[in-house]
Scaffold this active site. Sequence first.
Site, PDB file in Angstrom:
ATOM      1  N   ASN A 190      -3.316 -12.698  16.309  1.00 63.65           N
ATOM      2  CA  ASN A 190      -4.227 -11.577  16.357  1.00 63.65           C
ATOM      3  C   ASN A 190      -5.075 -11.569  17.346  1.00 63.65           C
ATOM      4  O   ASN A 190      -5.832 -12.815  17.600  1.00 63.65           O
ATOM      5  CB  ASN A 190      -5.188 -11.501  14.970  1.00 63.65           C
ATOM      6  N   HIS A 238       0.888  -1.436   0.262  1.00 63.04           N
ATOM      7  CA  HIS A 238      -0.010   0.074   0.160  1.00 63.04           C
ATOM      8  C   HIS A 238       0.697   1.205   0.222  1.00 63.04           C
ATOM      9  O   HIS A 238       0.344   2.362   0.302  1.00 63.04           O
ATOM     10  CB  HIS A 238      -0.920   0.016   1.086  1.00 63.04           C
TER      11      HIS A 238
HETATM   12  P1  OAD Z   1      -7.441  -3.452  10.315  1.00 63.56           P
HETATM   13  O1  OAD Z   1      -7.587  -1.911  11.135  1.00 63.56           O
HETATM   14  O2  OAD Z   1      -8.280  -3.872   9.451  1.00 63.56           O
HETATM   15  O3  OAD Z   1      -7.086  -4.493  11.396  1.00 63.56           O
HETATM   16  C1  OAD Z   1      -6.227  -4.343  12.224  1.00 63.56           C
HETATM   17  C2  OAD Z   1      -6.241  -5.885  12.919  1.00 63.56           C
HETATM   18  O4  OAD Z   1      -5.090  -5.710  14.091  1.00 63.56           O
HETATM   19  C3  OAD Z   1      -7.480  -6.214  13.822  1.00 63.56           C
HETATM   20  O5  OAD Z   1      -7.607  -7.651  13.199  1.00 63.56           O
HETATM   21  C4  OAD Z   1      -6.940  -6.354  15.114  1.00 63.56           C
HETATM   22  O6  OAD Z   1      -7.690  -7.110  15.892  1.00 63.56           O
HETATM   23  C5  OAD Z   1      -5.571  -6.536  14.976  1.00 63.56           C
HETATM   24  N1  OAD Z   1      -4.771  -6.143  16.170  1.00 63.56           N
HETATM   25  C6  OAD Z   1      -5.004  -5.033  16.959  1.00 63.56           C
HETATM   26  N2  OAD Z   1      -3.974  -5.043  18.071  1.00 63.56           N
HETATM   27  C7  OAD Z   1      -3.108  -5.739  17.857  1.00 63.56           C
HETATM   28  C8  OAD Z   1      -2.060  -6.191  18.426  1.00 63.56           C
HETATM   29  N3  OAD Z   1      -1.393  -5.605  19.366  1.00 63.56           N
HETATM   30  N4  OAD Z   1      -1.415  -7.343  17.801  1.00 63.56           N
HETATM   31  C9  OAD Z   1      -1.890  -8.169  16.841  1.00 63.56           C
HETATM   32  N5  OAD Z   1      -2.895  -7.738  16.276  1.00 63.56           N
HETATM   33  C10 OAD Z   1      -3.433  -6.761  16.555  1.00 63.56           C
HETATM   34  O7  OAD Z   1      -5.909  -3.203   9.528  1.00 63.56           O
HETATM   35  P2  OAD Z   1      -5.487  -3.956   8.252  1.00 63.56           P
HETATM   36  O8  OAD Z   1      -6.007  -5.278   8.118  1.00 63.56           O
HETATM   37  O9  OAD Z   1      -4.031  -3.527   8.240  1.00 63.56           O
HETATM   38  O10 OAD Z   1      -5.603   0.252   3.366  1.00 63.56           O
HETATM   39  O11 OAD Z   1      -6.091  -2.983   7.059  1.00 63.56           O
HETATM   40  C11 OAD Z   1      -5.676  -3.153   5.961  1.00 63.56           C
HETATM   41  C12 OAD Z   1      -6.112  -1.661   5.105  1.00 63.56           C
HETATM   42  O12 OAD Z   1      -7.218  -1.152   5.236  1.00 63.56           O
HETATM   43  C13 OAD Z   1      -4.938  -0.625   5.237  1.00 63.56           C
HETATM   44  O13 OAD Z   1      -3.645  -0.982   4.910  1.00 63.56           O
HETATM   45  C14 OAD Z   1      -5.526   0.150   4.746  1.00 63.56           C
HETATM   46  C15 OAD Z   1      -7.077   0.071   5.188  1.00 63.56           C
HETATM   47  O14 OAD Z   1      -8.086   0.621   4.188  1.00 63.56           O
HETATM   48  C16 OAD Z   1      -5.618   1.342   2.508  1.00 63.56           C
HETATM   49  O15 OAD Z   1      -5.686   2.416   2.995  1.00 63.56           O
HETATM   50  C17 OAD Z   1      -5.430   1.071   1.202  1.00 63.56           C
END
Ligand code: OAD
Length: 258
Positions: free
Chosen positions: A225, A129
């Site tokens: 997670n 990204h």
């Molecule tokens: P999300 O915000 O969708 O998901 C974050 C995940 O991290 C969730 O499943 C939480 O449960 C988990 N989480 C929280 N704290 C944690 C910890 N301490 N250790 C491990 N896991 C933890 O974020 P992404 O999946 O990264 O894209 O989102 C993907 C994309 O959505 C981003 O890159 C962005 C957004 O739209 C664009 O901007 C194109």
Amino acid sequence: MDVADDPRVQQFANWLSESRRVFVVTGAGISAESGLPTYRGVGGLYNNGETEDGMPIEVALSGPVFQTQPEVTWKYLRQIEGGAQGKTFNRGHQVLAEMAKQYTDFWILTQNVDGFHSAAGSPNVIEIHGNLHRLRCEACGHRENHEDYSGFDGIPACPACSSTLRPDVVLFEESLPLEELRRLDDCGRIDFDLVISIGTSSHFPYILQPILVAQQLGVRTVEINPARTLLSDEVELYLPRKAGETLEAAWKMVQASA
Ligand code: OAD
């Protein structure tokens, strides 16, 4: 249960010890322990419905809106960048960088735009990204790096051609960067023996796929997670724990057994 006493973490450590080629997928959760908000879930950036500009955040952060109302997209990109100001990589990023030195192949596919994996020293990082610290000009291709956005107000202009500069990140409805896709494709030719998903809600197919394909091929798969995702029932080992403490504890076990 303390992380060091969790038999699932010991199992993960055993698999790390037995592996030579490791592929890691990361999302906002690995940077949560640096104090960055995630996008979805508790305290997520996307939880508030419509923005004050009368559109969902995914629309404000989209390619079409950037083309017609760059000030709107810039406003929310600045908010995301503001949340990262003064923050840096954490122990989870560091442990992955340490691991990378020990394996024949060690690749990280990240959705994060904070640049923390490279800053922590990881050598093979696919930033699918993009990276918020890089600005680029769509008109002439000029690029420049900024540690943060405090040095400029409003919409920065390209010093070479005066067009609007933009962060080198993928906005909604935009294509993924070709060079990063090519590197990801190259990874498809490596016989990984362990594939790990860390801190992502796995919203996008290109993030889910490496784990699901590995699982189908009989390659060991792990998810770290604290909240369940659509991958949790698919992976061979689901660790409902925080990224930093889990990586640190498992890596200590690996080193203790070496
Ligand atoms: P999300 O915000 O969708 O998901 C974050 C995940 O991290 C969730 O499943 C939480 O449960 C988990 N989480 C929280 N704290 C944690 C910890 N301490 N250790 C491990 N896991 C933890 O974020 P992404 O999946 O990264 O894209 O989102 C993907 C994309 O959505 C981003 O890159 C962005 C957004 O739209 C664009 O901007 C194109």
